[in-house]
Design an enzyme around this catalytic site. Structure first.
Site, mmCIF file in Angstrom:
data_model
loop_
_atom_site.group_PDB
_atom_site.id
_atom_site.type_symbol
_atom_site.label_atom_id
_atom_site.label_comp_id
_atom_site.label_asym_id
_atom_site.label_seq_id
_atom_site.Cartn_x
_atom_site.Cartn_y
_atom_site.Cartn_z
ATOM 1 N N CYS A 1 -1.108 -3.799 9.439
ATOM 2 C CA CYS A 1 -0.486 -2.587 9.954
ATOM 3 C C CYS A 1 0.060 -2.754 11.447
ATOM 4 O O CYS A 1 1.098 -2.131 11.827
ATOM 5 C CB CYS A 1 -1.914 -1.580 10.401
ATOM 6 S SG CYS A 1 -2.826 -1.103 8.772
ATOM 7 N N CYS B 1 0.751 -1.270 -0.027
ATOM 8 C CA CYS B 1 -0.089 0.047 0.053
ATOM 9 C C CYS B 1 0.826 1.186 -0.131
ATOM 10 O O CYS B 1 0.364 2.552 -0.151
ATOM 11 C CB CYS B 1 -0.944 -0.001 1.278
ATOM 12 S SG CYS B 1 -0.320 -0.454 2.703
#
Lengths: 176, 138
Positions: free
Chosen positions: B107, B37
């Site tokens: 994350c 990402c």
């Protein structure tokens, strides 16, 4: 048929012939059109559906350079979904700095020179990216199909994600 | 997807955003990225030489709310720990504390990687062998 390139009977390449892809896509779309299989046996109908879906995927992939890149790397077993790939620290630092500069601009949108600095830097980096990738993919397309070359291309494949992410931030802020 | 209240709290009011002087011998800096990402995260620790405790931790993250919340929480947890204790922080602890949904687990992995990278930087600076880190899938 082992891959999209074979499906379209074109050479495996990072820059496939766009016109040929289109011709093949329409040809196969007609060939596997569901209307032609309404009377067919169940098995044949399922196969035609599978081929139609494959044709759609092939067209969507080979039409986009980044998707084609990812596809070729995966075909060679060199790229996985959600792969954790480590880029050089110097590159990450560069991305960090550019993101920070962009934050400075976002905090003070009146500062045109900061904005120009960010967009110019990004433009340069994207331009360099195109140039470097073209050199590598041309090498591949003209026959030097080594694993080492593909690994270099893979590195660039991931770098692009960071550059596009910054581009996305700029666009999003401009559209706020 | 709705963010949990704890994520929102860390996101809107992140703790310990900033920079420590990376040139200092007692500061370890970890810089990691999430290639899928394009998120980048920098996490730093400052170790008190006398006590061996982490006396300050700072981060800067460019990424989604969960990435910011994960690094914010990580810096909170780091302070007051020894470097060895800090190594035991597991990404799943972050997932649990923040109620991260499965699509955002990467994350927390990024935050754990950043902690370990910062610790390794500190170790190398101080003449300790670099730790070989296990690779977790994002």
């Amino acid at each position: 048929m082992n891959n999209y390139f074979e499906l379209y009977q074109i050479p495996l390449s990072f820059h496939p012939d766009v016109a040929k892809i289109k011709t093949k896509f329409y040809e196969l779309s007609r060939l596997y059109h569901p209307d032609r299989f309404t009377q067919a046996a169940e098995e044949e109908r399922a196969e035609s559906l599978r081929m139609a879906a494959l044709n759609n995927d092939a067209y969507k992939t080979l039409n986009k350079p980044d998707a084609t890149m990812s596809y070729i790397l995966k075909l060679h077993g060199l790229l996985e979904d959600e792969e954790k790939y480590n880029l050089p620290a110097a590159f990450l630092m560069e991305m960090m700095d550019l993101n920070e500069l962009l934050s400075e601009y976002e905090a003070d949108p009146g500062n045109e020179s900061t904005r120009t600095q960010v967009t110019d830097t990004l433009k340069d980096l994207l331009g360099q990216w195109e140039q470097e990738v073209l050199k590598l993919t041309d090498k591949f397309d003209t026959g030097e199909q080594s694993r080492d070359l593909l690994l270099q291309i893979k590195d660039y494949y991931f770098r692009k994600k960071y550059l596009l992410r910054i581009q996305e931030r700029i666009d999003k802020f401009a559209a706020r | 997807m709705a963010y949990s209240e704890k994520v929102l709290d860390h996101y809107t009011n992140p703790k310990n955003v900033g920079t420590l002087d990376k040139a200092k011998q007692n500061v370890g800096t970890g810089l990691v990225g999430a290639p899928e990402c394009g998120d980048v995260m920098r996490l730093q620790i400052e170790v008190d030489e006398a006590s061996g405790l982490i006396k300050d931790a700072k981060f800067k993250t460019f990424g989604c709310g969960s990435a910011i919340a994960s690094s914010s929480l990580a810096t909170e947890w780091l302070k007051g720990k020894t470097v060895d204790q800090a190594l035991t922080i597991d990404n799943m602890d972050i997932v649990e504390e923040l109620n991260l949904p499965p699509v955002k687990i990467h994350c927390s992995v990024l935050a754990e990687d950043a902690i370990k990278a910062a610790i390794n930087d500190y170790r190398v600076k101080n003449g300790l062998p670099e730790l070989v880190l296990e690779q977790k899938a994002h």
